[in-house]
Design an enzyme around this catalytic site. Structure first.
Site, mmCIF file in Angstrom:
data_model
loop_
_atom_site.group_PDB
_atom_site.id
_atom_site.type_symbol
_atom_site.label_atom_id
_atom_site.label_comp_id
_atom_site.label_asym_id
_atom_site.label_seq_id
_atom_site.Cartn_x
_atom_site.Cartn_y
_atom_site.Cartn_z
ATOM 1 N N HIS A 173 -4.196 1.980 7.931
ATOM 2 C CA HIS A 173 -2.802 2.442 7.905
ATOM 3 C C HIS A 173 -2.625 3.564 6.859
ATOM 4 O O HIS A 173 -2.016 4.591 7.141
ATOM 5 C CB HIS A 173 -1.905 1.235 7.592
ATOM 6 C CG HIS A 173 -0.440 1.536 7.515
ATOM 7 N ND1 HIS A 173 0.473 1.021 8.412
ATOM 8 C CD2 HIS A 173 0.281 2.269 6.628
ATOM 9 C CE1 HIS A 173 1.688 1.460 8.082
ATOM 10 N NE2 HIS A 173 1.599 2.205 6.998
ATOM 11 N N GLU A 174 -3.184 3.347 5.664
ATOM 12 C CA GLU A 174 -3.002 4.331 4.584
ATOM 13 C C GLU A 174 -3.840 5.598 4.809
ATOM 14 O O GLU A 174 -3.381 6.706 4.524
ATOM 15 C CB GLU A 174 -3.348 3.719 3.217
ATOM 16 C CG GLU A 174 -2.525 2.495 2.822
ATOM 17 C CD GLU A 174 -1.032 2.687 2.911
ATOM 18 O OE1 GLU A 174 -0.560 3.831 2.793
ATOM 19 O OE2 GLU A 174 -0.324 1.691 3.128
ATOM 20 N N HIS A 233 -2.098 7.820 6.983
ATOM 21 C CA HIS A 233 -1.081 8.624 6.280
ATOM 22 C C HIS A 233 -1.694 9.902 5.701
ATOM 23 O O HIS A 233 -1.063 10.960 5.729
ATOM 24 C CB HIS A 233 -0.466 7.832 5.112
ATOM 25 C CG HIS A 233 0.692 6.963 5.489
ATOM 26 N ND1 HIS A 233 1.823 7.439 6.102
ATOM 27 C CD2 HIS A 233 0.913 5.632 5.317
ATOM 28 C CE1 HIS A 233 2.684 6.442 6.296
ATOM 29 N NE2 HIS A 233 2.157 5.328 5.833
ATOM 30 N N GLY A 239 0.842 -1.190 0.000
ATOM 31 C CA GLY A 239 0.000 0.000 0.000
ATOM 32 C C GLY A 239 0.876 1.238 0.000
ATOM 33 O O GLY A 239 2.035 1.185 0.427
ATOM 34 N N GLN A 254 3.490 9.860 0.908
ATOM 35 C CA GLN A 254 4.754 9.130 1.082
ATOM 36 C C GLN A 254 5.737 9.407 -0.061
ATOM 37 O O GLN A 254 6.927 9.134 0.063
ATOM 38 C CB GLN A 254 4.503 7.622 1.212
ATOM 39 C CG GLN A 254 3.800 7.265 2.524
ATOM 40 C CD GLN A 254 3.576 5.777 2.643
ATOM 41 O OE1 GLN A 254 2.614 5.246 2.128
ATOM 42 N NE2 GLN A 254 4.494 5.086 3.300
ATOM 43 N N CYS A 265 6.081 -0.136 7.607
ATOM 44 C CA CYS A 265 5.744 1.035 6.809
ATOM 45 C C CYS A 265 6.944 1.396 5.936
ATOM 46 O O CYS A 265 8.071 1.421 6.415
ATOM 47 C CB CYS A 265 5.408 2.196 7.741
ATOM 48 S SG CYS A 265 5.014 3.721 6.873
ATOM 49 N N LEU A 266 6.679 1.686 4.670
ATOM 50 C CA LEU A 266 7.772 2.042 3.754
ATOM 51 C C LEU A 266 8.475 3.329 4.198
ATOM 52 O O LEU A 266 9.611 3.559 3.831
ATOM 53 C CB LEU A 266 7.239 2.197 2.324
ATOM 54 C CG LEU A 266 6.675 0.920 1.691
ATOM 55 C CD1 LEU A 266 6.015 1.242 0.352
ATOM 56 C CD2 LEU A 266 7.772 -0.112 1.505
#
Ligand SMILES: [Zn+2]
Length: 186
Positions: A136-137, A140, A46, A51, A94-95
Site C-alpha cells: 500500500h505504501e 503511494h 503507515g 501524503q 487510507c489516510l
C-alpha cells in the site's frame, strides 16, 4: 517536530511519482520525525512522505497494536523485489481517502529492499499485515492509490464523492481516533 496536513483525494500531488533519497541527512531524519508524529496523530499504521506533500521515497510504519509498545519502522527507497503467486485480501483504508474501506486483493508475500535511517541496505520477506501495508505504501511512492485496485465503478463513485466535498469546501475528515478500526492503513 510537527504534525503536518495529510493530503486527501482529489489532491493531484497524490499521483506524483516520488524521487529516491540520495543522501540521508538531517532533513530526511526531520521528515521521518514529522511523518511519525503525523501518522500517530491521524492515527494510522503507515504513511508515505507524499501524503504530507513531500515527493520523496520515504515510508514510516508502526504495526503494533494499541496495547503494545510502539515499533517504529522506516523504509527509505523501498522497492518490491519479489511477489508470491499466492494472493490474500484485506479490508484496506487510507489516510488520504478517509472513511472509505474496501477489500483489496494483493500478493500474500513480498520481498522488499530498502535502506534504514543509517543508510544500511536490507531485504526482508514480509507476510500478513506487513506485506499488505508495504505494498500500500510503496504504491503511494509511485502515485498509486488502493482504489486503483478495486472496480472502476466503485473507484469512480468514491472519487466523485471526494470531488464534491472538496468543491463544497467541506473536505471529508477522518473519524475520531476512538472508532478507527484496525484496518486503517496509511
Ligand atoms: Zn494510503
Amino acid at each position: 517536530m510537527a504534525i503536518r496536513d495529510i493530503l486527501v483525494i482529489p489532491d493531484k500531488r497524490l499521483r506524483l511519482k516520488s524521487e529516491p533519497i540520495k543522501t540521508i541527512d538531517k532533513s530526511v531524519r526531520d521528515l521521518v520525525d514529522d511523518m511519525f508524529e503525523t501518522m500517530y496523530a491521524a492515527p494510522g499504521i503507515g504513511l508515505a512522505a507524499i501524503q504530507i506533500g513531500i515527493p520523496q521515497r520515504v515510508v514510516t510504519m508502526d504495526l503494533a497494536k494499541k496495547d503494545e509498545p510502539a515499533e517504529k519502522r522506516v523504509f527509505i527507497n523501498p522497492e518490491i523485489t519479489w511477489v508470491s503467486d499466492e494472493k490474500s485480501s484485506y479490508d484496506e483504508g487510507c489516510l488520504s481517502i478517509p472513511e472509505f474501506y474496501e477489500e483489496v486483493e494483493r500478493p500474500k508475500k513480498v520481498k522488499v529492499k530498502y535502506l534504514d535511517l543509517e543508510g544500511q541496505e536490507h531485504e526482508i520477506e514480509a507476510d500478513g499485515l506487513l506485506a499488505t501495508c508495504l505494498q500500500h505504501e510503496i504504491d503511494h511512492t509511485n502515485g498509486v492509490l488502493f482504489i486503483d485496485h478495486i472496480s472502476k465503478l466503485k473507484r469512480d463513485m468514491i472519487v466523485k464523492k471526494f470531488k464534491k466535498a472538496a468543491k463544497r469546501g467541506e473536505p471529508i475528515k477522518p473519524a475520531a481516533a476512538d472508532d478507527v478500526p484496525e484496518h486503517h492503513l496509511g
